[in-house]
Design a protein around this motif. Structure first.
Motif, PDB file in Angstrom:
ATOM      1  N   PRO A 199     -14.147  15.951 -23.960  1.00 33.14           N
ATOM      2  CA  PRO A 199     -15.480  16.540 -24.174  1.00 33.14           C
ATOM      3  C   PRO A 199     -15.464  17.712 -25.143  1.00 33.14           C
ATOM      4  N   ASP A 200     -14.242  18.214 -25.470  1.00 33.68           N
ATOM      5  CA  ASP A 200     -14.186  19.484 -26.194  1.00 33.68           C
ATOM      6  C   ASP A 200     -13.002  19.640 -27.148  1.00 33.68           C
ATOM      7  N   LEU A 201     -12.233  18.605 -27.389  1.00 30.49           N
ATOM      8  CA  LEU A 201     -11.033  18.612 -28.241  1.00 30.49           C
ATOM      9  C   LEU A 201      -9.818  19.258 -27.586  1.00 30.49           C
ATOM     10  N   VAL A 202      -9.993  19.825 -26.398  1.00 25.96           N
ATOM     11  CA  VAL A 202      -8.903  20.532 -25.734  1.00 25.96           C
ATOM     12  C   VAL A 202      -8.375  19.754 -24.526  1.00 25.96           C
ATOM     13  N   HIS A 203      -9.272  19.233 -23.717  1.00 26.93           N
ATOM     14  CA  HIS A 203      -8.888  18.505 -22.508  1.00 26.93           C
ATOM     15  C   HIS A 203      -9.030  17.003 -22.759  1.00 26.93           C
ATOM     16  N   TRP A 204      -7.927  16.281 -22.658  1.00 25.46           N
ATOM     17  CA  TRP A 204      -7.898  14.874 -23.032  1.00 25.46           C
ATOM     18  C   TRP A 204      -7.579  13.992 -21.831  1.00 25.46           C
ATOM     19  N   LYS A 205      -8.277  12.891 -21.733  1.00 28.88           N
ATOM     20  CA  LYS A 205      -8.064  11.897 -20.681  1.00 28.88           C
ATOM     21  C   LYS A 205      -7.495  10.627 -21.296  1.00 28.88           C
TER      22      LYS A 205
ATOM     23  N   ALA B 142       6.762  21.319 -38.592  1.00 29.38           N
ATOM     24  CA  ALA B 142       7.018  19.893 -38.408  1.00 29.38           C
ATOM     25  C   ALA B 142       7.237  19.240 -39.765  1.00 29.38           C
ATOM     26  N   THR B 143       7.763  18.017 -39.734  1.00 30.64           N
ATOM     27  CA  THR B 143       7.983  17.256 -40.967  1.00 30.64           C
ATOM     28  C   THR B 143       7.109  16.004 -40.958  1.00 30.64           C
ATOM     29  N   GLY B 144       7.031  15.368 -42.125  1.00 30.24           N
ATOM     30  CA  GLY B 144       6.376  14.071 -42.237  1.00 30.24           C
ATOM     31  C   GLY B 144       4.956  14.014 -41.715  1.00 30.24           C
ATOM     32  N   ALA B 145       4.081  14.919 -42.164  1.00 27.71           N
ATOM     33  CA  ALA B 145       2.693  14.945 -41.683  1.00 27.71           C
ATOM     34  C   ALA B 145       1.839  13.992 -42.519  1.00 27.71           C
ATOM     35  N   GLY B 146       1.203  13.024 -41.848  1.00 27.52           N
ATOM     36  CA  GLY B 146       0.392  12.070 -42.596  1.00 27.52           C
ATOM     37  C   GLY B 146      -0.399  11.140 -41.708  1.00 27.52           C
ATOM     38  N   HIS B 147      -0.870  10.057 -42.301  1.00 26.22           N
ATOM     39  CA  HIS B 147      -1.678   8.992 -41.687  1.00 26.22           C
ATOM     40  C   HIS B 147      -2.697   9.567 -40.704  1.00 26.22           C
ATOM     41  N   HIS B 148      -3.816   9.932 -41.232  1.00 23.88           N
ATOM     42  CA  HIS B 148      -4.795  10.759 -40.532  1.00 23.88           C
ATOM     43  C   HIS B 148      -6.158  10.088 -40.424  1.00 23.88           C
ATOM     44  N   SER B 149      -7.069  10.780 -39.763  1.00 23.61           N
ATOM     45  CA  SER B 149      -8.498  10.488 -39.802  1.00 23.61           C
ATOM     46  C   SER B 149      -9.237  11.824 -39.728  1.00 23.61           C
ATOM     47  N   VAL B 150     -10.556  11.772 -39.844  1.00 25.71           N
ATOM     48  CA  VAL B 150     -11.351  13.001 -39.938  1.00 25.71           C
ATOM     49  C   VAL B 150     -12.513  12.940 -38.950  1.00 25.71           C
ATOM     50  N   ILE B 151     -12.766  14.058 -38.276  1.00 30.23           N
ATOM     51  CA  ILE B 151     -13.925  14.196 -37.387  1.00 30.23           C
ATOM     52  C   ILE B 151     -14.841  15.266 -37.965  1.00 30.23           C
ATOM     53  N   HIS B 152     -16.152  14.992 -37.941  1.00 35.35           N
ATOM     54  CA  HIS B 152     -17.140  15.982 -38.364  1.00 35.35           C
ATOM     55  C   HIS B 152     -18.102  16.234 -37.218  1.00 35.35           C
ATOM     56  N   ASN B 153     -18.127  17.459 -36.715  1.00 34.95           N
ATOM     57  CA  ASN B 153     -19.120  17.866 -35.731  1.00 34.95           C
ATOM     58  C   ASN B 153     -20.345  18.333 -36.513  1.00 34.95           C
ATOM     59  N   THR B 154     -21.360  17.492 -36.573  1.00 31.48           N
ATOM     60  CA  THR B 154     -22.517  17.791 -37.419  1.00 31.48           C
ATOM     61  C   THR B 154     -23.332  18.976 -36.900  1.00 31.48           C
TER      62      THR B 154
ATOM     63  N   PHE C  50     -18.043   9.205 -29.865  1.00 30.28           N
ATOM     64  CA  PHE C  50     -18.892   8.230 -29.189  1.00 30.28           C
ATOM     65  C   PHE C  50     -19.509   8.892 -27.951  1.00 30.28           C
ATOM     66  N   ASN C  51     -20.808   8.796 -27.794  1.00 31.17           N
ATOM     67  CA  ASN C  51     -21.473   9.200 -26.552  1.00 31.17           C
ATOM     68  C   ASN C  51     -21.101  10.624 -26.110  1.00 31.17           C
ATOM     69  N   ASN C  52     -21.182  11.570 -27.052  1.00 39.32           N
ATOM     70  CA  ASN C  52     -20.880  12.973 -26.762  1.00 39.32           C
ATOM     71  C   ASN C  52     -19.450  13.188 -26.265  1.00 39.32           C
ATOM     72  N   GLN C  53     -18.557  12.337 -26.730  1.00 35.11           N
ATOM     73  CA  GLN C  53     -17.135  12.490 -26.428  1.00 35.11           C
ATOM     74  C   GLN C  53     -16.337  12.287 -27.715  1.00 35.11           C
ATOM     75  N   TYR C  54     -15.280  13.053 -27.855  1.00 34.44           N
ATOM     76  CA  TYR C  54     -14.314  12.801 -28.919  1.00 34.44           C
ATOM     77  C   TYR C  54     -13.347  11.712 -28.428  1.00 34.44           C
ATOM     78  N   TRP C  55     -12.967  10.848 -29.325  1.00 40.52           N
ATOM     79  CA  TRP C  55     -12.011   9.799 -28.985  1.00 40.52           C
ATOM     80  C   TRP C  55     -10.889   9.759 -30.014  1.00 40.52           C
ATOM     81  N   ILE C  56      -9.685   9.490 -29.541  1.00 41.97           N
ATOM     82  CA  ILE C  56      -8.550   9.225 -30.426  1.00 41.97           C
ATOM     83  C   ILE C  56      -7.941   7.889 -30.028  1.00 41.97           C
ATOM     84  N   TYR C  57      -7.824   7.020 -31.023  1.00 36.40           N
ATOM     85  CA  TYR C  57      -7.189   5.716 -30.839  1.00 36.40           C
ATOM     86  C   TYR C  57      -5.935   5.695 -31.720  1.00 36.40           C
TER      87      TYR C  57
END
Length: 321
Positions: free
Chosen positions: A65-71, A256-268, A39-46
């Motif tokens: 702003p870059d997948l590395v630094h999260w607020k 790690a164990t039990g990897a699942g329940h995901h979503s996908v991001i595409h940087n076009t 959203f608005n040139n920002q990555y978001w995780i909910y």
């Protein structure tokens, strides 16, 4: 002295290298079921706040702003704003439309049509909220085709139509949403809730379009166990039929164990794809001790998804601007 200097240089190199990636987990704390969007040139995780159901009554959000630094944006929605919510809010989905942000969530963990709860909708003017109840009641509150009303994903098709794809208890439905997200409308064949359950489906659906193909992904196995994982199918329509193509995300006994329940991001802009998911750290056995991670996702020449490699390093910076 020379040996000590070499060790110090090595440690500094490792520190510098780690600073150049997101690291995994990418969020601090117990978080699961991440919905990742741009959203608005920002990555978001909910994500879901991962705790026992009676304490799992609010949502935090995270922006970068870059997948590395999260607020962190704390308590963007909680049960105080959803009067009919009693417990267990989880697995959000979110879309932006006409400068409004619509936040879909599962609540109350209903076990039958006699219980009150299901999938709700909240709305806000900003991605970070605060969100308020949009309908004052559940959007979906019954078991259609055997699907528990949880784990919703909201998908916009190429013609602009919005669909909600959801379901637990090994059943998955797709339904068309009204343009204002206030209800469900019939599809072309008159169906309200069409079952699209693929082989071995359990929960956590996700869908995207790539090269005019519909990629449908879901979680398999038990969410508390080491067999939790993600598989996918490809079709020419959001209604399938979806034939299981294989598993692309699963535990790595060294990571790690039990990897699942995901979503996908595409940087076009760069055509890079990322999978955002949760997993359980090695040695953790508590059901709710889950962390959110991100790794890059790749396709082969046929358009099939390659198995994802779980990592501790995560991904390199990928600014959107």
């Amino acid at each position: 002295m020379k040996k000590i200097s070499c060790i110090l240089l090595l440690l500094l190199a490792i520190k510098y290298s780690n600073a150049q990636t997101s690291g995994n987990p990418v969020l601090k704390g117990w978080y699961a079921d991440p919905e990742a969007v741009i959203f608005n040139n920002q990555y978001w995780i909910y994500p879901t706040y991962s705790d026992i159901y009676d304490k799992q009554v609010f949502f935090d959000a995270f922006s970068s702003p870059d997948l590395v630094h999260w607020k962190k944006h704390a308590h963007i929605l909680d049960t105080a704003a959803i009067k009919w919510a009693k417990r267990a809010m989880w697995a959000p989905a979110i879309v932006e439309k006409n400068n409004k942000y619509y936040f879909f969530f599962g609540v109350n963990d209903i076990q039958s049509d006699e219980e009150y709860g299901g999938i709700g909708v909240a709305v806000a003017d900003k991605p970070e909220g605060p969100y308020k109840d949009y309908l004052g009641k559940p959007l979906i509150d019954k078991f259609h085709n055997g699907a528990q009303p949880i784990d919703q994903y909201v998908f916009q098709d190429k013609d602009g139509a919005y669909y909600i794809i959801y379901g637990g208890w090994r059943h998955c439905n797709i339904a068309r949403l009204k343009d204002d997200f206030t209800g469900i409308i019939p599809m072309q064949d008159g169906t309200l809730f069409k079952e699209i359950t693929p082989d071995k489906y359990v929960e956590g659906p996700c869908m995207f379009i790539r090269n005019n193909k519909y990629y449908f992904m879901w979680s398999e196995g038990g969410w508390t166990g080491p067999d939790y994982s993600v598989s996918y199918a490809v079709a020419d329509s959001p209604f399938g039929p979806f034939k299981r193509a294989g598993k692309i995300l699963q535990q790595d006994s060294t990571v790690a164990t039990g990897a699942g329940h995901h979503s996908v991001i595409h940087n076009t802009a760069t055509d890079k794809w990322y999978i955002v998911y949760h997993r359980r750290p090695l040695g953790e056995t508590a059901a709710n001790h889950r962390v959110t991670c991100i790794d890059e996702m790749f396709f082969d020449d046929r358009g099939m998804i390659k198995p994802v490699k779980l990592s501790f390093t995560g991904v390199a910076p990928q600014p959107l601007q």
